[in-house]
Design a protein around this motif. Structure first.
Motif, PDB file in Angstrom:
ATOM      1  N   VAL A  17       0.842  -1.203   0.000  1.00 56.58           N
ATOM      2  CA  VAL A  17       0.000   0.000   0.000  1.00 56.58           C
ATOM      3  C   VAL A  17       0.880   1.256   0.000  1.00 56.58           C
ATOM      4  O   VAL A  17       0.643   2.209  -0.746  1.00 56.58           O
ATOM      5  N   ARG A  18       1.968   1.266   0.830  1.00 60.69           N
ATOM      6  CA  ARG A  18       2.845   2.439   0.912  1.00 60.69           C
ATOM      7  C   ARG A  18       3.613   2.666  -0.395  1.00 60.69           C
ATOM      8  O   ARG A  18       3.699   3.789  -0.902  1.00 60.69           O
ATOM      9  N   LEU A  19       4.185   1.593  -0.952  1.00 61.36           N
ATOM     10  CA  LEU A  19       4.956   1.749  -2.185  1.00 61.36           C
ATOM     11  C   LEU A  19       4.060   2.211  -3.328  1.00 61.36           C
ATOM     12  O   LEU A  19       4.464   3.037  -4.157  1.00 61.36           O
ATOM     13  N   SER A  20       2.839   1.694  -3.386  1.00 61.76           N
ATOM     14  CA  SER A  20       1.901   2.123  -4.422  1.00 61.76           C
ATOM     15  C   SER A  20       1.583   3.603  -4.270  1.00 61.76           C
ATOM     16  O   SER A  20       1.553   4.358  -5.246  1.00 61.76           O
ATOM     17  N   ARG A  21       1.367   4.016  -3.024  1.00 58.75           N
ATOM     18  CA  ARG A  21       1.046   5.426  -2.771  1.00 58.75           C
ATOM     19  C   ARG A  21       2.228   6.331  -3.145  1.00 58.75           C
ATOM     20  O   ARG A  21       2.049   7.409  -3.707  1.00 58.75           O
ATOM     21  N   LEU A  22       3.484   5.874  -2.836  1.00 53.11           N
ATOM     22  CA  LEU A  22       4.680   6.643  -3.164  1.00 53.11           C
ATOM     23  C   LEU A  22       4.814   6.831  -4.673  1.00 53.11           C
ATOM     24  O   LEU A  22       5.216   7.890  -5.154  1.00 53.11           O
ATOM     25  N   MET A  23       4.480   5.774  -5.441  1.00 51.93           N
ATOM     26  CA  MET A  23       4.584   5.858  -6.903  1.00 51.93           C
ATOM     27  C   MET A  23       3.542   6.807  -7.494  1.00 51.93           C
ATOM     28  O   MET A  23       3.758   7.428  -8.531  1.00 51.93           O
ATOM     29  N   GLU A  24       2.391   6.946  -6.793  1.00 48.77           N
ATOM     30  CA  GLU A  24       1.328   7.816  -7.300  1.00 48.77           C
ATOM     31  C   GLU A  24       1.573   9.287  -6.985  1.00 48.77           C
ATOM     32  O   GLU A  24       1.107  10.171  -7.698  1.00 48.77           O
ATOM     33  N   LEU A  25       2.333   9.572  -5.881  1.00 48.02           N
ATOM     34  CA  LEU A  25       2.519  10.954  -5.444  1.00 48.02           C
ATOM     35  C   LEU A  25       3.370  11.751  -6.428  1.00 48.02           C
ATOM     36  O   LEU A  25       4.324  11.229  -7.021  1.00 48.02           O
ATOM     37  N   SER A  26       3.074  13.057  -6.583  1.00 46.74           N
ATOM     38  CA  SER A  26       3.878  13.933  -7.439  1.00 46.74           C
ATOM     39  C   SER A  26       5.158  14.372  -6.733  1.00 46.74           C
ATOM     40  O   SER A  26       6.124  14.752  -7.380  1.00 46.74           O
ATOM     41  N   SER A  27       5.168  14.328  -5.395  1.00 45.29           N
ATOM     42  CA  SER A  27       6.363  14.703  -4.623  1.00 45.29           C
ATOM     43  C   SER A  27       7.347  13.541  -4.644  1.00 45.29           C
ATOM     44  O   SER A  27       7.140  12.531  -3.973  1.00 45.29           O
ATOM     45  N   SER A  43      11.627 -10.133  -4.587  1.00 42.94           N
ATOM     46  CA  SER A  43      10.493  -9.427  -5.200  1.00 42.94           C
ATOM     47  C   SER A  43      10.440  -7.970  -4.725  1.00 42.94           C
ATOM     48  O   SER A  43      10.191  -7.052  -5.514  1.00 42.94           O
ATOM     49  N   ALA A  44      10.672  -7.786  -3.417  1.00 41.72           N
ATOM     50  CA  ALA A  44      10.643  -6.433  -2.864  1.00 41.72           C
ATOM     51  C   ALA A  44      11.740  -5.563  -3.476  1.00 41.72           C
ATOM     52  O   ALA A  44      11.538  -4.385  -3.789  1.00 41.72           O
ATOM     53  N   VAL A  45      12.952  -6.148  -3.662  1.00 48.20           N
ATOM     54  CA  VAL A  45      14.065  -5.406  -4.261  1.00 48.20           C
ATOM     55  C   VAL A  45      13.725  -4.999  -5.694  1.00 48.20           C
ATOM     56  O   VAL A  45      14.049  -3.896  -6.145  1.00 48.20           O
ATOM     57  N   ASN A  46      13.046  -5.875  -6.439  1.00 48.94           N
ATOM     58  CA  ASN A  46      12.634  -5.541  -7.809  1.00 48.94           C
ATOM     59  C   ASN A  46      11.678  -4.342  -7.804  1.00 48.94           C
ATOM     60  O   ASN A  46      11.764  -3.458  -8.667  1.00 48.94           O
ATOM     61  N   VAL A  47      10.734  -4.342  -6.862  1.00 46.59           N
ATOM     62  CA  VAL A  47       9.788  -3.223  -6.768  1.00 46.59           C
ATOM     63  C   VAL A  47      10.539  -1.927  -6.416  1.00 46.59           C
ATOM     64  O   VAL A  47      10.289  -0.860  -6.988  1.00 46.59           O
ATOM     65  N   LEU A  48      11.494  -2.025  -5.447  1.00 51.14           N
ATOM     66  CA  LEU A  48      12.268  -0.842  -5.062  1.00 51.14           C
ATOM     67  C   LEU A  48      13.099  -0.320  -6.233  1.00 51.14           C
ATOM     68  O   LEU A  48      13.297   0.887  -6.387  1.00 51.14           O
TER      69      LEU A  48
END
Length: 916
Positions: free
Chosen positions: A827-837, A857-862
């Protein structure tokens, strides 16, 4: 925004550290427990918002200080942190414009550790709209708003809205009570009507008595008015008679011409005393000689200037004496310097002044001495070189001699004769034995050939050596000649330098035997003495000019003092205390002289004014003033009586012409006073009137008491009023009840509308809301879960998940710890990708409970997130570092050990974390 370099001067355990070459993508900081990872996390989080006094910040050694080079939108800048102050940018820009989000959002969304990956129970609505997105903020608040609306509605009318509950109840009960009052009041109407008739009779009697009381009170008011003003009336009569008796005296004076004689007298006496005072002061200083007064005042400015400059002149004389002493001391010091340098120069100092040391210059002297010393050194070198060359010459001559002896050696003839003998012998033997004879002949031939080859070779080598020796010998001879020429030239130069040095000694008046090494010191000293002599002559000239100027000034002072005093004063430049005491006395007397002159004129002028103003034509001015004062006082007293009489008449008139008195008095009010011969007569009439008034008032009060009782009884029996009031009260209660009913209905309608809005919004957005988080969650769990959805109660900080087969939906509280952490991370990573900041993201050991597959898998997302956001990963696990090095080729690695950073390779960092 991305960090390029971080400087940490003082922050907890980390001091004087620099992180350079930071990657714009992923930066891994590896360290063991208590290495400072959490401290570094708190520092990174503080760069955009400052260091707060709470948040469990690590203590500073002296004061928190850190800075960072950053890049935002292609702009290079630096963030400065100092103490608890707000962070600053070196450019003219606010830090808020760079970060763009509040501290809560950054700390709960961009900073991810194990605590942040747990379900939050506090501030759940605030955290929920941070996780779900800013556009979801208002929908998230609907449940809390619904709760407040229902609470307000229930406060008014309970759950059902019944009129006998909650805030409706008091109004409902009041209406019931008013209906009861209407029923009881109807039974008392008959008794009310009888008492009302008696009340009418009492009111008629009361009206008659009240009129009689009013008449008596008016008369009493007039008598009291006459009594209170009777003394004033008598005083007015007395003053009118007195003024009438002195009417002729009053007419002889004009009020416009009357003067204040006492003021003139006081001023005159004051001026006389002032004149006497200043006259006594003057005579105390100068006696009866009045001529000094005019002479002193005529030269007032000169005396003041002399007195003001006296201190300066004395100081200049003292400075002159001091300068004379200093000149003598300077002469003694110069003599000592001359003696220590050359005692012969003391008898004629003009010789020293004639020495033109400056025409030589220290550099010229140094060059001549240096040239002389260089000549000596070069001669020594040539002498040493000449001995060496003579040795070489002898050696080459000996070698040439040996070659000639070898050349003249005749031993080779003997050898050749022996070979000829062998050939002859071989020829003889050949006759008898060809084989042996051939061998002997061949031996002779071979021996001859070998000898000849060796001989020729040796002779050739010898000739070459001889040629080399000859060439070198010639070179040595050439060098010897060259040295001899240099020596002759150096001797000439040495003689020339020595002559120059002797000339310098002569020009400096030095002894010929003086060592050359002392010339420079002597030259500097003679120049210094010359300067001292010049300064001394200059100072003597200055002092002579000063003394001459002082003499001229003092002559003028002596002359002025003598002219004022009318005496001849002896001039003495070295004894000026006496004359300055006299000028100081004269200067101090100027004020007394001026006062004497001024007071005399003031007294004379004022006498003329008095005679003119008070019309004193002859006689003594003092007695004339006294006579005028007596007449003026009498006139002023009579005018005062007249004014008093007028004011008493006005006061009496004002008192007798009040609004009430005007209604009772007809004609002139003074006629009322004429009716009574004395104040006692007024008091007697007033007493009789008061007795009559008391009797009437007693009857009137008795009626009033009866009337009050009847009014009370009637008010109790007045059912009409109670019925009317009860009806008014019922209408009022219904009016008060109406807004409550409307409010209750509005709250219930608002609650119904909000429930439908929330339900409709959730139906439309539940599948789209967390689609990005669902994709990441699916990737982290290797496809085990498909979807993340919000709970039915959107205020809950929890989520629902859907499995791969879609058959079962369960809340995250039933998931394993690792899966739950993966859910909240998604949920946090998805929100970070959506933010303009696009701000730096901080992960502090967030994957402790993940297995190796989940970590990969987590490293790939990061790695995907690092395309836009700079990421700092703090860890103590070598396995995570290994996965990052495999996936993220541009990642930077740092080792953190006891608050110290060092740049590292991934392999080195893995070994460090694994071995420790």
């Amino acid at each position: 925004m991305k960090f390029e370099k971080i400087y940490i001067d003082d922050f907890g355990i980390i001091r004087n550290q620099v992180l350079e070459d930071l990657s714009p993508g992923i930066n891994v900081i590896g360290g063991l427990n208590r290495a400072g990872k959490t401290t570094f996390t708190k520092l990174l989080r503080s760069f955009g918002y400052g260091i707060s006094r709470g948040d469990d910040m690590p203590p500073a050694n002296i004061e928190y200080r850190a800075s960072a080079d950053i890049d935002y939108d292609g702009i290079k800048d630096k963030i400065l942190l100092s103490g608890y102050a707000k962070p600053k940018l070196t450019a003219d820009k606010d830090i808020e414009s760079v970060y763009g989000i509040d501290y809560y959002t950054y700390s709960r969304l961009f900073t991810i550790d194990l605590d942040e990956l747990k379900k939050a129970d506090k501030e759940q609505d605030k955290l929920q709209y941070v996780l779900l997105g800013g556009g979801f903020k208002e929908i998230v608040k609907i449940p809390s708003i619904l709760k407040e609306i229902e609470k307000e509605a229930e406060k008014i009318g309970g759950k059902t809205g019944s009129p006998n509950t909650k805030e409706f109840k008091p109004y409902y009960n009041n209406i019931k009570n008013q209906l009861k009052i209407i029923n009881e009041a109807s039974e008392k109407l008959k008794e009310y009507e009888g008492k009302s008739r008696r009340l009418s009779e009492i009111e008629e009697e009361e009206k008659n008595l009240k009129a009689e009381i009013g008449e008596k009170e008016d008369k009493r008011y007039l008598l009291e008015l006459i009594k209170s003003n009777f003394d004033t009336y008598l005083e007015i009569k007395r003053l009118e008679n007195l003024l009438e008796e002195n009417s002729e005296f009053i007419k002889s004076f004009s009020s416009d011409d009357i003067k204040d004689g006492n003021k003139f007298k006081n001023n005159y006496l004051m001026l006389k005393a002032k004149f006497k005072k200043y006259k006594d002061e003057y005579e105390l200083i100068f006696g009866s000689d009045i001529d000094i007064l005019d002479r002193l005042l005529s030269k007032k400015e000169e005396i003041i200037n002399i007195n003001m400059n006296a201190s300066g002149i004395k100081n200049r004389l003292m400075n002159s004496d001091r300068a004379e002493i200093e000149i003598k001391q300077a002469e003694q010091r110069i003599n000592q310097e001359i003696i220590s340098l050359n005692a012969d120069l003391l008898s004629n100092k003009e010789q020293i002044k004639s020495i033109k040391g400056d025409s030589l210059s220290i550099s010229k002297i140094e060059n001549i001495i240096e040239e002389y010393n260089n000549c000596l050194k070069d001669l020594e070198v040539i002498k040493s070189s000449r001995a060496s060359l003579n040795s070489e010459k002898s050696a080459y001559e000996n070698l040439a001699k040996e070659y000639k002896e070898v050349k003249n050696d005749k031993s080779y003839l003997k050898y050749m004769m022996a070979n000829v003998f062998i050939l002859i012998l071989g020829s003889l033997v050949f006759i008898y034995n060809k084989y042996i004879g051939s061998i002997i002949s061949m031996t002779g031939v071979i021996a001859a050939v070998v000898y000849m080859y060796t001989k020729v070779k040796n002779q050739s080598a010898g000739r070459e050596n001889y040629i080399n020796i000859s060439e070198k010998y010639q070179i040595v001879l050439s060098k010897i000649d060259e040295n001899e020429m240099k020596e002759r030239k150096l001797c000439t130069d040495l003689t020339y330098s020595l002559n120059l040095i002797n000339d310098i000694k002569i020009s400096l008046k030095m002894s010929k035997d003086a060592p050359i090494s002392s010339i420079k010191t002597y030259y500097l000293k003679i120049n210094e003495i010359n300067k001292m002599l010049y300064q001394l002559d200059s100072k003597k000239g200055e002092e002579a000019a000063v003394l001459s100027k002082l003499s001229a000034e003092l002559k003028s002072i002596y002359k002025i003092a003598g002219e004022i005093l009318g005496i001849s004063v002896d001039e003495d430049i070295r004894s000026v205390d006496g004359i300055f005491k006299e000028t100081e006395r004269l200067s101090g007397s100027i004020v007394s002289c001026e006062n004497y002159k001024t007071s005399e004129k003031e007294l004379s002028d004022y006498e003329k004014i008095i005679r003119l103003e008070l019309n004193i034509t002859e006689g003594d001015i003092d007695s004339g003033i006294d006579t005028y004062i007596e007449k003026a006082e009498k006139y002023n007293k009579l005018m005062e009586y007249k004014n008093n009489c007028f004011f008493m008449q006005q006061r009496l008139k004002s008192s007798m012409e009040s609004s009430r008195a005007q209604k009772l008095i007809f004609g002139n009010f003074m006629n009322l006073f004429d009716e009574y011969s004395s104040e006692n007569q007024v008091e007697e009439n007033l007493r009789h009137l008061q007795e009559k008034l008391n009797e009437i008032s007693k009857s009137y009060n008795s009626l009033k008491d009866e009337k009050s009782r009847l009014l009370y009884q009637i008010s109790e029996l007045n059912s009409y009023e109670k019925i009317d009031q009860a009806k008014i009260n019922i209408a009022a209660e219904r009016k008060n009840l109406e807004p409550l009913a409307k409010s209750y209905a509005s709250y219930r309608a608002a609650a119904f509308i909000l429930e439908n809005i929330q339900k409709s919004f959730m139906e439309e957005t539940k599948d789209k809301l967390l689609s990005g988080g669902s994709r990441i969650f699916n990737q982290l769990t290797s496809g085990k879960y498909n979807k993340i959805m919000p709970e039915d109660n959107i205020l809950s900080s929890d989520f629902k998940v859907e499995k791969e087969d879609g058959s079962k939906v369960e809340t995250s509280k039933y998931l394993s710890r690792a899966t739950s952490e993966q859910l909240f991370l998604s949920v946090r990573l998805s929100r970070l990708m959506e933010l303009s900041s696009k701000l730096p993201v901080i992960l502090d050991d967030s994957f402790v409970n993940f297995d190796s597959i989940n970590i990969k898998s987590a490293v790939n997302v990061l790695n995907q997130l690092s395309l836009n956001n700079q990421i700092f990963i703090l860890t103590c696990h070598g396995e995570l570092v290994n996965y990052i090095s495999e996936v993220c080729k541009k990642a930077s690695f740092y080792c953190l050990e006891e608050g110290k950073f060092r740049k590292s390779q991934s392999s080195q960092l893995i070994d460090y974390l694994t071995c420790n």
